[in-house]
Motif scaffolding. Sequence first.
Motif, PDB file in Angstrom:
ATOM      1  N   TYR A 258       0.856  -1.199   0.000  1.00 20.92           N
ATOM      2  CA  TYR A 258       0.000   0.000   0.000  1.00 20.92           C
ATOM      3  C   TYR A 258       0.885   1.240   0.000  1.00 20.92           C
ATOM      4  CZ  TYR A 258      -3.331   3.585   1.404  1.00 20.92           C
ATOM      5  OH  TYR A 258      -4.095   4.728   1.452  1.00 20.92           O
ATOM      6  N   ASP A 260       0.343   5.812  -0.508  1.00 18.46           N
ATOM      7  CA  ASP A 260      -0.493   6.959  -0.859  1.00 18.46           C
ATOM      8  C   ASP A 260       0.401   8.020  -1.492  1.00 18.46           C
ATOM      9  OD1 ASP A 260       0.920   8.033   1.262  1.00 18.46           O
ATOM     10  OD2 ASP A 260      -0.776   7.955   2.660  1.00 18.46           O
ATOM     11  N   LYS A 285      -3.561   6.726  -4.298  1.00 20.14           N
ATOM     12  CA  LYS A 285      -3.243   5.522  -3.537  1.00 20.14           C
ATOM     13  C   LYS A 285      -3.087   4.341  -4.482  1.00 20.14           C
ATOM     14  CE  LYS A 285      -7.971   3.964  -2.493  1.00 20.14           C
ATOM     15  NZ  LYS A 285      -8.947   3.674  -1.431  1.00 20.14           N
ATOM     16  N   PHE A 287      -2.863  -0.076  -3.947  1.00 20.25           N
ATOM     17  CA  PHE A 287      -2.867  -1.195  -3.012  1.00 20.25           C
ATOM     18  C   PHE A 287      -2.859  -2.510  -3.772  1.00 20.25           C
ATOM     19  CE2 PHE A 287      -7.329  -0.405  -3.891  1.00 20.25           C
ATOM     20  CZ  PHE A 287      -7.860  -1.670  -4.048  1.00 20.25           C
TER      21      PHE A 287
END
Length: 466
Positions: A258, A260, A285, A287
């Motif tokens: 992950y 951002d 973001k 993920f």
Amino acid sequence: MLRRVFGNVAIAAAVVCVLVPSTASAQSGITGLVKDASGGVLPGVNVEATSPALIEKARSVVTDTQGRFAIVDLRPGIYKVTFTLSGFSTLVQDGIDLPSNFTATLNADLKLGTMEETLTVSGQAPVVDVQNAQRTTVLPRQLLDAVPVPRMYQAEGALAVGTKVSDQNVGGARSAVNPRLTAHMSVTKDTTIDVDGMKMNTLVGGGDSHPDHNDAMTQEVTVQTAALGAEVSAGGPHLNLIPREGGNTFSGATYFGYTDGSFQFDNLSDDLVRRGLQTPDAVSKIFDANASVGGPIRPDKLWFFGSYRNVGNDNIVANSFYPDGSPGIYDQRVKNYTLRLTWQVSPRNKITAYDDYQTKYVGHLYTSGIDVATASRRRPPVIKYTDAVKWTSTVSNKFVFDAGFGTSVNSYTEKYQPGVLKEPFTPAWFATDSARRIAESILSFQAPNGGWSKHVDFAAHSRQPG
């Protein structure tokens, strides 16, 4: 999903009976010459290759009248090769690292002695393949997990010399976008993507559409950029994703990533602001959650491998804003549900089948200059999957027969954003018809332009090693 896999097995059985085989090669082998201490060739030597990668555990052949042997159709893995002949000491060569699409030459010299005497030699497979002319780069799972590249076959294939990814993919910013891989100035539709030697390109865009394969499914990736075989019709790079099969012990793996926008550098300069750029392209973001497990349903007879993946990215589009002033987002989500079965029907016959069911969702499909709230398109989750079933028969140490059925299905549609579509020719429809706001260079209320496509491939293969 299970019903579709076994349904394809039944279909493949019928297809195999009617399709004419064509030459193909996608596996590895071990070949060599066995001599005695005086240099004379030794016929009748039993040569056995064992590895955890083989569901049947061992594959054995006997040297011919010229002392030569060939063990064909081997999975990539670590092998131990044992040479035995009555009246001679047993020779064991251990730790042979056999990659994909590689024929290792392993010669042996046996000394006079008793069967109880064993000489063990440890070593790796030769680095030069003298049997094949293709230029092949092998990317094993250990390398793919160690190198900081996005977990997608396009980025992994770009590790090979001479290849190039069509879009910038720093840190996985295009994890769900599916960029293309090219080599030596090739066009993107000439790239061929295989899974275990079965072509999985679709016909969308003349072969330019590729599925979203589950990265956890792949044990190794082979990349060929020159001297492609006759089974590859296009002239671009050829990628073969060698799938995992499970094993005689239960094992699993997980991955979660992950990020951002906090790791990005802001390259918005005063000069760009004066030119009219308010916000640059950026990542909101990214993920990636990937879990897998494999093992025996019946040891030495039936293996399984299953995996689930959920990957997505939210990308900020330059000079794009929602009505509340927040940056416009190009958002995508891809989920994979993967199952693979390997069945050793008999010592010389094996059947493999897999299903990689995919859903892909795009909330706002657009580029800079299109109003995100009214003119961006959306792709609701639609059916996508790749399936294949393959029967492999090792007829002898000189002849292997493959027959398979593969399908790559990509249903594609684009729709309006919720609330944008109006009844045609009504005042509301005319009021929201596609329009260009000249002063802002923004296209608003753009109608979607989408469709539906489906592609199914059939293939049958046989090969006779040289």
